[in-house]
Scaffold this active site. Structure first.
Site, mmCIF file in Angstrom:
data_model
loop_
_atom_site.group_PDB
_atom_site.id
_atom_site.type_symbol
_atom_site.label_atom_id
_atom_site.label_comp_id
_atom_site.label_asym_id
_atom_site.label_seq_id
_atom_site.Cartn_x
_atom_site.Cartn_y
_atom_site.Cartn_z
ATOM 1 N N HIS A 1 16.627 -28.465 23.213
ATOM 2 C CA HIS A 1 17.222 -29.788 23.574
ATOM 3 C C HIS A 1 16.286 -31.089 23.513
ATOM 4 O O HIS A 1 15.122 -30.945 23.873
ATOM 5 C CB HIS A 1 18.064 -29.944 24.895
ATOM 6 C CG HIS A 1 16.903 -29.977 26.084
ATOM 7 N ND1 HIS A 1 16.642 -31.024 26.467
ATOM 8 C CD2 HIS A 1 16.543 -28.936 26.643
ATOM 9 C CE1 HIS A 1 15.711 -30.494 27.394
ATOM 10 N NE2 HIS A 1 15.669 -29.282 27.512
ATOM 11 N N HIS B 1 7.533 -27.870 8.605
ATOM 12 C CA HIS B 1 8.217 -26.548 8.530
ATOM 13 C C HIS B 1 8.112 -25.580 9.599
ATOM 14 O O HIS B 1 6.998 -25.436 9.959
ATOM 15 C CB HIS B 1 7.396 -25.832 7.065
ATOM 16 C CG HIS B 1 7.877 -24.438 6.776
ATOM 17 N ND1 HIS B 1 7.530 -23.894 5.758
ATOM 18 C CD2 HIS B 1 8.575 -23.632 7.214
ATOM 19 C CE1 HIS B 1 7.962 -22.795 5.425
ATOM 20 N NE2 HIS B 1 8.733 -22.478 6.670
HETATM 21 C C1 LIG Z 1 -3.891 -19.697 11.779
HETATM 22 C C2 LIG Z 1 -3.859 -19.562 10.267
HETATM 23 C C3 LIG Z 1 -3.413 -20.782 9.582
HETATM 24 C C4 LIG Z 1 -5.359 -19.401 9.815
HETATM 25 O O1 LIG Z 1 -5.632 -19.202 8.554
HETATM 26 P P1 LIG Z 1 -6.895 -19.449 8.087
HETATM 27 O O2 LIG Z 1 -7.537 -20.617 7.937
HETATM 28 O O3 LIG Z 1 -6.975 -18.484 6.534
HETATM 29 O O4 LIG Z 1 -7.739 -18.423 8.959
HETATM 30 P P2 LIG Z 1 -8.378 -16.860 8.827
HETATM 31 O O5 LIG Z 1 -7.448 -15.863 8.403
HETATM 32 O O6 LIG Z 1 -9.800 -17.063 7.878
HETATM 33 O O7 LIG Z 1 -8.766 -16.581 10.375
HETATM 34 C C5 LIG Z 1 -9.923 -17.363 10.988
HETATM 35 C C6 LIG Z 1 -9.922 -16.635 12.443
HETATM 36 O O8 LIG Z 1 -8.735 -16.861 13.049
HETATM 37 C C7 LIG Z 1 -8.331 -15.638 13.530
HETATM 38 N N1 LIG Z 1 -6.589 -15.918 13.109
HETATM 39 C C8 LIG Z 1 -5.867 -16.056 11.979
HETATM 40 N N2 LIG Z 1 -4.730 -16.319 12.099
HETATM 41 C C9 LIG Z 1 -4.535 -16.105 13.487
HETATM 42 C C10 LIG Z 1 -3.218 -16.001 14.298
HETATM 43 N N3 LIG Z 1 -1.933 -16.493 13.623
HETATM 44 N N4 LIG Z 1 -3.444 -15.909 15.675
HETATM 45 C C11 LIG Z 1 -4.636 -15.618 16.120
HETATM 46 N N5 LIG Z 1 -5.700 -15.627 15.434
HETATM 47 C C12 LIG Z 1 -5.652 -15.883 14.090
HETATM 48 C C13 LIG Z 1 -8.587 -14.538 12.631
HETATM 49 O O9 LIG Z 1 -8.671 -13.360 12.998
HETATM 50 C C14 LIG Z 1 -9.962 -15.155 12.454
HETATM 51 O O10 LIG Z 1 -10.779 -14.955 13.794
HETATM 52 P P3 LIG Z 1 -12.407 -14.407 13.430
HETATM 53 O O11 LIG Z 1 -12.927 -15.677 12.949
HETATM 54 O O12 LIG Z 1 -12.567 -14.049 14.917
HETATM 55 O O13 LIG Z 1 -12.526 -13.167 12.374
HETATM 56 C C15 LIG Z 1 -2.999 -18.433 9.651
HETATM 57 O O14 LIG Z 1 -3.411 -17.165 9.791
HETATM 58 C C16 LIG Z 1 -1.653 -18.442 9.975
HETATM 59 O O15 LIG Z 1 -1.256 -17.810 11.129
HETATM 60 N N6 LIG Z 1 -0.789 -19.060 9.177
HETATM 61 C C17 LIG Z 1 0.714 -19.148 9.549
HETATM 62 C C18 LIG Z 1 1.548 -18.717 8.420
HETATM 63 C C19 LIG Z 1 3.112 -18.597 8.414
HETATM 64 O O16 LIG Z 1 3.601 -18.118 9.554
HETATM 65 N N7 LIG Z 1 3.839 -19.182 7.697
HETATM 66 C C20 LIG Z 1 5.021 -19.530 7.748
HETATM 67 C C21 LIG Z 1 5.695 -19.062 6.291
HETATM 68 S S1 LIG Z 1 7.269 -18.711 6.115
#
Ligand SMILES: CC(C)(COP(=O)(O)OP(=O)(O)OC[C@H]1O[C@@H](n2cnc3c(N)ncnc32)[C@H](O)[C@@H]1OP(=O)(O)O)[C@@H](O)C(=O)NCCC(=O)NCCS
Length: 199
Positions: free
Chosen positions: A126, A135
């Site tokens: 709410h 998104h």
């Molecule tokens: C958070 C996010 C944006 C980071 O992406 P990134 O910048 O490419 O980061 P990386 O994959 O290089 O990871 C960087 C660090 O964050 C950590 N990390 C990445 N995603 C994480 C998450 N969702 N939760 C916790 N830790 C996360 C990685 O393990 C890494 O840790 P480290 O440095 O200790 O090894 C991405 O992982 C994510 O969750 N995106 C959401 C996508 C999504 O759900 N989209 C909807 C589409 S329908």
């Protein structure tokens, strides 16, 4: 997903029928997906139909905003698409070109901006407010009174506690739990969510 939502809505109330996809990849011309053909590039919208409404079904928020703004400046009409299984309180305001996928719930007093995607099974409780070009990924859980500013992406399965703020063009990682404000342009992830970087 967009075509499936439109077909289901068409079956239910006969109001909105999908005419075709517009895609700038010429190799896709004529190809069908969920029984809807690719009918031309985005620029061909006004040649194909002056009366049709359009939804920009692009997951990346900046790209979706760019295409949305280009089409808006040319006078395009935008539809908002709601899968029939979405539950939306009667006083909720939904902006132009926004898309509510299967199983979405939006509770009373909430306001959804233009060109927003609420992905499968997301719940917005709410009196929450979502800016334009936001998104929410599949299965996001938002408490009441949350404010999500323009262009933010909240990743799949994340939770935002009540009355928190998620800043403009920020990214919240999949599975995160937002317990305090996420700054604009920040990337935050984890439980509780911690800022990974900004800008
Ligand atoms: C958070 C996010 C944006 C980071 O992406 P990134 O910048 O490419 O980061 P990386 O994959 O290089 O990871 C960087 C660090 O964050 C950590 N990390 C990445 N995603 C994480 C998450 N969702 N939760 C916790 N830790 C996360 C990685 O393990 C890494 O840790 P480290 O440095 O200790 O090894 C991405 O992982 C994510 O969750 N995106 C959401 C996508 C999504 O759900 N989209 C909807 C589409 S329908």
């Amino acid at each position: 997903m967009i075509a499936e939502a439109l077909w289901r809505a068409w079956e239910r109330d006969g109001t909105t029928r999908p005419l075709g996809y517009l895609d700038d990849d010429a190799s896709l011309l004529g190809r069908k997906l969920v029984d809807v053909p690719v009918v031309g590039p985005i620029a061909a919208l006004f040649e194909i139909s002056r009366d049709a409404s359009v939804v920009v079904a692009i997951g990346d928020n900046r790209t979706r905003k760019r295409v949305f703004d280009q089409l808006a400046s040319r006078g395009a009409r935008f539809a908002s698409v709601r899968h029939p299984s979405a539950i939306v309180a009667p006083d909720v305001r939904i902006g132009a070109g926004s898309m509510l996928c299967a199983g979405v719930i939006v509770n009373v007093g909430s306001v959804i901006g233009d060109d927003v995607i609420l992905n499968t099974g997301t719940t917005v409780d709410h009196h929450s407010c979502l800016g334009d070009h936001v998104h929410l990924g599949p299965g996001v859980r938002m408490g009441g009174g949350v404010r999500v500013e323009e262009g933010a992406l909240i990743g799949v399965g994340a939770t935002v506690l009540p009355a928190r703020q998620v800043g403009a063009w920020s990214v919240v990682g999949g599975g995160a739990c937002v317990t305090e404000r996420v700054a604009p342009h920040a990337t935050a992830a984890g439980v509780p969510a911690r800022e990974l970087r900004r800008g």
